[in-house]
Enzyme design. Structure first.
Site, PDB file in Angstrom:
ATOM      1  N   LYS A   1       9.346  60.201  41.116  1.00 15.41           N
ATOM      2  CA  LYS A   1      10.142  60.205  39.889  1.00 15.41           C
ATOM      3  C   LYS A   1       9.385  59.414  38.839  1.00 15.41           C
ATOM      4  CE  LYS A   1      14.678  59.119  37.961  1.00 15.41           C
ATOM      5  NZ  LYS A   1      16.017  58.547  38.240  1.00 15.41           N
TER       6      LYS A   1
ATOM      7  N   ARG B   1      20.729  60.599  30.191  1.00 11.71           N
ATOM      8  CA  ARG B   1      21.265  59.250  30.019  1.00 11.71           C
ATOM      9  C   ARG B   1      22.481  59.249  29.111  1.00 11.71           C
ATOM     10  NH1 ARG B   1      15.219  56.480  29.758  1.00 11.71           N
ATOM     11  NH2 ARG B   1      14.850  56.617  32.024  1.00 11.71           N
TER      12      ARG B   1
ATOM     13  N   LYS C   1      12.102  51.668  32.115  1.00 11.12           N
ATOM     14  CA  LYS C   1      12.082  51.742  33.577  1.00 11.12           C
ATOM     15  C   LYS C   1      10.669  51.888  34.141  1.00 11.12           C
ATOM     16  CE  LYS C   1      16.779  53.605  33.741  1.00 11.12           C
ATOM     17  NZ  LYS C   1      17.739  54.490  34.437  1.00 11.12           N
TER      18      LYS C   1
ATOM     19  N   GLU D   1       3.805  57.954  47.603  1.00  9.99           N
ATOM     20  CA  GLU D   1       5.254  57.753  47.571  1.00  9.99           C
ATOM     21  C   GLU D   1       5.961  58.748  48.497  1.00  9.99           C
ATOM     22  OE1 GLU D   1       7.190  55.601  46.229  1.00  9.99           O
ATOM     23  OE2 GLU D   1       6.192  54.668  44.508  1.00  9.99           O
TER      24      GLU D   1
ATOM     25  N   LYS E   1      10.276  64.756  39.992  1.00  8.58           N
ATOM     26  CA  LYS E   1      11.041  64.752  38.755  1.00  8.58           C
ATOM     27  C   LYS E   1      10.247  64.021  37.678  1.00  8.58           C
ATOM     28  CE  LYS E   1      15.492  63.436  36.738  1.00  8.58           C
ATOM     29  NZ  LYS E   1      16.772  62.725  36.922  1.00  8.58           N
TER      30      LYS E   1
ATOM     31  N   SER F   1      17.037  67.286  32.013  1.00  9.41           N
ATOM     32  CA  SER F   1      17.854  67.511  30.822  1.00  9.41           C
ATOM     33  C   SER F   1      16.987  67.764  29.596  1.00  9.41           C
ATOM     34  CB  SER F   1      18.762  66.309  30.585  1.00  9.41           C
ATOM     35  OG  SER F   1      18.001  65.113  30.446  1.00  9.41           O
TER      36      SER F   1
ATOM     37  N   TYR G   1      20.203  72.865  35.187  1.00 10.70           N
ATOM     38  CA  TYR G   1      21.479  73.016  34.497  1.00 10.70           C
ATOM     39  C   TYR G   1      21.772  74.487  34.185  1.00 10.70           C
ATOM     40  CZ  TYR G   1      20.797  68.023  34.086  1.00 10.70           C
ATOM     41  OH  TYR G   1      20.586  66.699  34.383  1.00 10.70           O
TER      42      TYR G   1
END
Length: 328
Positions: free
Chosen positions: A199, A209, A222, A238, A253, A279, A318
């Site tokens: 991610k 968000r 982040k 990872e 992602k 998104s 979505y």
């Protein structure tokens, strides 16, 4: 090997039936995972401004969306809560409330549509007053080990509510092993883990968000725990670590800008690999189509096939419901 003119590759493209016959990759409704946003209330629909066509739903209406997904052939929905402001705190303790918004949503969907899978997000950003995915240390950084302990308990709460898959999206080191251990200890041996393994700290998360109500609250950024988008070999490390710790499935992602990561992961690992078409990607397609820059459905379908071509087992999008219906 044959050469032109004996070999004419265009022969296989000359008609629709032949193109379909020779297609190497196909898209099916069961390849699609539908992210759904849940909000408190009754018969409540809240359209999300930066995600045209996407809304937050109260639990009663969310159940209807899950039923629609099931009827369209979608096998899995992913739930994300917009926690009420008075339930957010610095320690995100609402995540451990067995009667919190997402746990009630999980239980309601599994009761009404038992044959559809439900995936729950394991992270603290929908519950913290500061918008980060974990607990903050004195210096303002996210405390990895204290956060992992909370995430493991959050996963148990969601599993008890009926989640089929728990999906840690926080990017803390060691959280997959801790979650797998506590699930086993508490008898949830069949609860699967979908790890957000690669991610990235991305510019494509803004509308999400807004949807979960964490954007305006976020203090700083982040980049101290999500991955640097300049790195690719790190993503494989990872993924390998999460699989070693007990992840059943892994995720990359964002999706579209990271097809190279998906392809490398498919070559390196046998595990199911998912991509999250974020998104921001959704908003780009909608904005481009609104200006006449491209044919909307064709752009969406081409992109989803690109995920499959890169090696994805499934795609969170979505657009899932409308595409599933078109495929049917």
């Amino acid at each position: 090997m044959s050469h032109f003119p004996a070999l004419r590759l265009r022969r296989g493209r000359q008609s629709a039936w032949m193109r379909d016959l020779l297609a190497e990759h196909r898209l099916h409704p069961s390849d699609l995972v539908w992210p759904l946003f849940v909000v408190d209330g009754d018969k409540e629909e809240q359209p999300i401004g930066t995600l045209p066509g996407v809304s937050r739903w109260s639990i009663d209406l969310l159940v209807e969306r899950a039923r629609e997904a099931h009827d369209a052939g979608i096998k899995l929905v992913a739930l994300f809560p917009n926690t009420p402001a008075d339930r957010r705190s610095d320690d995100g303790k609402e995540a451990l409330n067995a009667d919190n918004l997402v746990c009630r949503a999980i239980a309601a969907i599994k009761d009404a549509v038992p044959d559809i899978g439900v995936m729950a997000d394991v992270a603290l950003d929908p519950y913290t007053s500061h918008g980060h995915d974990g607990l903050l240390a004195d210096d303002g950084s996210v405390d990895n080990d204290r956060t992992v302990a909370i995430l493991a308990q959050q996963a148990i709460v969601q599993a008890r509510a009926g989640a089929d898959i728990v999906a840690p999206s926080d990017m803390m080191d060691g959280r997959i092993g801790a979650i797998r251990e506590v699930l086993e200890e508490n008898g949830h041996t069949n609860t699967a883990i979908m790890a957000y393994s690669a991610k990235y700290a991305s510019a494509f998360y803004g509308p999400f968000r807004e949807a979960v109500g964490s954007g305006d609250r976020l203090k700083g950024d982040k980049r101290g725990y999500q991955m640097d988008f300049r790195n690719s070999a790190e993503a494989l490390r990872e993924i390998e670590q999460d699989l070693d710790e007990g992840a059943d499935f892994v995720m990359v992602k964002p999706g579209l800008a990271y097809l190279d990561i998906i392809a490398r992961a498919r070559d390196a690992f046998e595990a199911p690999i998912f991509a999250y078409s974020t998104s921001g990607e959704y908003a780009m397609f909608e904005a481009a189509a609104a200006t006449g820059a491209g044919e909307r459905d064709a752009m969406i379908m081409e992109t989803l096939l690109a995920f499959k071509r890169a090696g994805c087992t499934g795609i969170l999008t979505y657009h899932a419901l409308e595409i599933a219906r078109k495929l049917a």
